[in-house]
Design a protein around this motif. Structure first.
Motif, short mmCIF file in Angstrom:
data_model
loop_
_atom_site.label_atom_id
_atom_site.label_comp_id
_atom_site.label_asym_id
_atom_site.label_seq_id
_atom_site.Cartn_x
_atom_site.Cartn_y
_atom_site.Cartn_z
N ARG A 93 0.84 -1.21 0.00
CA ARG A 93 0.00 0.00 0.00
C ARG A 93 0.87 1.25 0.00
O ARG A 93 0.58 2.22 -0.71
CB ARG A 93 -0.93 0.01 1.20
N GLU A 94 1.94 1.23 0.79
CA GLU A 94 2.86 2.37 0.82
C GLU A 94 3.49 2.60 -0.55
O GLU A 94 3.59 3.74 -1.02
CB GLU A 94 3.95 2.15 1.86
N LEU A 95 3.90 1.52 -1.20
CA LEU A 95 4.50 1.63 -2.52
C LEU A 95 3.48 2.14 -3.55
O LEU A 95 3.82 2.97 -4.40
CB LEU A 95 5.06 0.28 -2.97
N GLU A 96 2.24 1.67 -3.46
CA GLU A 96 1.20 2.13 -4.38
C GLU A 96 0.94 3.62 -4.23
O GLU A 96 0.74 4.33 -5.21
CB GLU A 96 -0.08 1.33 -4.17
N LYS A 97 0.96 4.12 -2.98
CA LYS A 97 0.78 5.55 -2.74
C LYS A 97 1.90 6.37 -3.37
O LYS A 97 1.71 7.54 -3.71
CB LYS A 97 0.71 5.84 -1.25
N GLN A 98 3.05 5.76 -3.52
CA GLN A 98 4.20 6.43 -4.15
C GLN A 98 4.16 6.27 -5.67
O GLN A 98 5.05 6.76 -6.37
CB GLN A 98 5.51 5.85 -3.61
N GLY A 99 3.15 5.57 -6.18
CA GLY A 99 2.99 5.42 -7.62
C GLY A 99 3.58 4.17 -8.22
O GLY A 99 3.62 4.02 -9.44
N TYR A 100 4.04 3.24 -7.38
CA TYR A 100 4.62 2.00 -7.89
C TYR A 100 3.55 0.95 -8.14
O TYR A 100 2.52 0.92 -7.48
CB TYR A 100 5.65 1.43 -6.91
N ILE A 101 3.83 0.06 -9.07
CA ILE A 101 2.97 -1.09 -9.33
C ILE A 101 3.47 -2.21 -8.42
O ILE A 101 4.67 -2.44 -8.30
CB ILE A 101 3.06 -1.52 -10.80
N THR A 102 2.54 -2.91 -7.77
CA THR A 102 2.93 -3.98 -6.83
C THR A 102 2.37 -5.32 -7.29
O THR A 102 1.48 -5.38 -8.13
CB THR A 102 2.43 -3.66 -5.42
N ILE A 103 2.89 -6.37 -6.69
CA ILE A 103 2.43 -7.74 -6.94
C ILE A 103 1.86 -8.27 -5.64
O ILE A 103 2.55 -8.26 -4.61
CB ILE A 103 3.60 -8.63 -7.41
N ALA A 104 0.62 -8.73 -5.68
CA ALA A 104 -0.01 -9.27 -4.48
C ALA A 104 0.79 -10.44 -3.94
O ALA A 104 1.22 -11.32 -4.69
CB ALA A 104 -1.44 -9.71 -4.78
N GLY A 105 1.03 -10.44 -2.63
CA GLY A 105 1.73 -11.54 -1.99
C GLY A 105 3.25 -11.45 -2.05
O GLY A 105 3.95 -12.30 -1.51
N LYS A 106 3.76 -10.42 -2.71
CA LYS A 106 5.20 -10.21 -2.80
C LYS A 106 5.48 -8.73 -2.57
O LYS A 106 4.64 -7.89 -2.85
CB LYS A 106 5.75 -10.60 -4.16
N CYS A 107 6.67 -8.45 -2.08
CA CYS A 107 7.07 -7.07 -1.86
C CYS A 107 8.51 -6.91 -2.31
O CYS A 107 9.31 -7.83 -2.19
CB CYS A 107 6.91 -6.70 -0.38
N SER A 108 8.81 -5.74 -2.79
CA SER A 108 10.19 -5.44 -3.17
C SER A 108 11.13 -5.71 -2.00
O SER A 108 10.93 -5.22 -0.90
CB SER A 108 10.28 -3.96 -3.58
N ARG A 109 12.14 -6.53 -2.25
CA ARG A 109 13.11 -6.85 -1.21
C ARG A 109 13.81 -5.57 -0.74
O ARG A 109 14.01 -5.35 0.45
CB ARG A 109 14.15 -7.83 -1.74
N LYS A 110 14.16 -4.70 -1.66
CA LYS A 110 14.85 -3.47 -1.32
C LYS A 110 13.99 -2.62 -0.38
O LYS A 110 14.49 -2.12 0.63
CB LYS A 110 15.18 -2.69 -2.60
N TYR A 111 12.71 -2.47 -0.69
CA TYR A 111 11.83 -1.66 0.14
C TYR A 111 11.65 -2.30 1.52
O TYR A 111 11.69 -1.61 2.54
CB TYR A 111 10.48 -1.46 -0.55
N PHE A 112 11.47 -3.60 1.54
CA PHE A 112 11.33 -4.31 2.81
C PHE A 112 12.57 -4.08 3.69
O PHE A 112 12.45 -3.75 4.86
CB PHE A 112 11.12 -5.81 2.58
N GLU A 113 13.74 -4.25 3.11
CA GLU A 113 14.98 -4.08 3.88
C GLU A 113 15.16 -2.65 4.36
O GLU A 113 15.63 -2.41 5.48
CB GLU A 113 16.17 -4.54 3.05
N GLU A 114 14.76 -1.68 3.55
CA GLU A 114 14.83 -0.28 3.98
C GLU A 114 13.92 -0.03 5.17
O GLU A 114 14.30 0.65 6.13
CB GLU A 114 14.43 0.65 2.83
N LYS A 115 12.70 -0.55 5.12
CA LYS A 115 11.72 -0.30 6.17
C LYS A 115 12.01 -1.07 7.46
O LYS A 115 11.78 -0.55 8.54
CB LYS A 115 10.30 -0.66 5.69
#
Length: 70
Positions: free
Chosen positions: A42-64
């Motif tokens: 949801r955070e990524l979508e608010k930033q305008g990124y396209i997401t995949i249900a059930g998966k999250c960007s590893r880079k974003y996860f590690e940053e957060k």
């Protein structure tokens, strides 16, 4: 052909985390892992990124969660 498929699968695992990996990494239940992925997506979508249900960007996860890239 199999080698190409394995490389593509490895590449996907390298770029994304899924609920099973969060269960093992964080020691949480699967429903909590999916909740975390939904929140991050949801955070990524608010930033305008396209997401995949059930998966999250590893880079974003590690940053957060680990503060990498800060």
């Amino acid at each position: 052909m199999w080698e190409l498929q394995r490389r593509e699968e490895y590449s996907m695992r390298e770029k994304y985390v899924d609920a099973n990996e969060l269960v093992q990494t964080l020691g949480i239940c699967k429903s909590k892992a999916y909740a975390i992925i939904r929140k991050l997506n949801r955070e990524l979508e608010k930033q305008g990124y396209i997401t995949i249900a059930g998966k999250c960007s590893r880079k974003y996860f590690e940053e957060k969660y680990y503060g990498y890239g800060s």
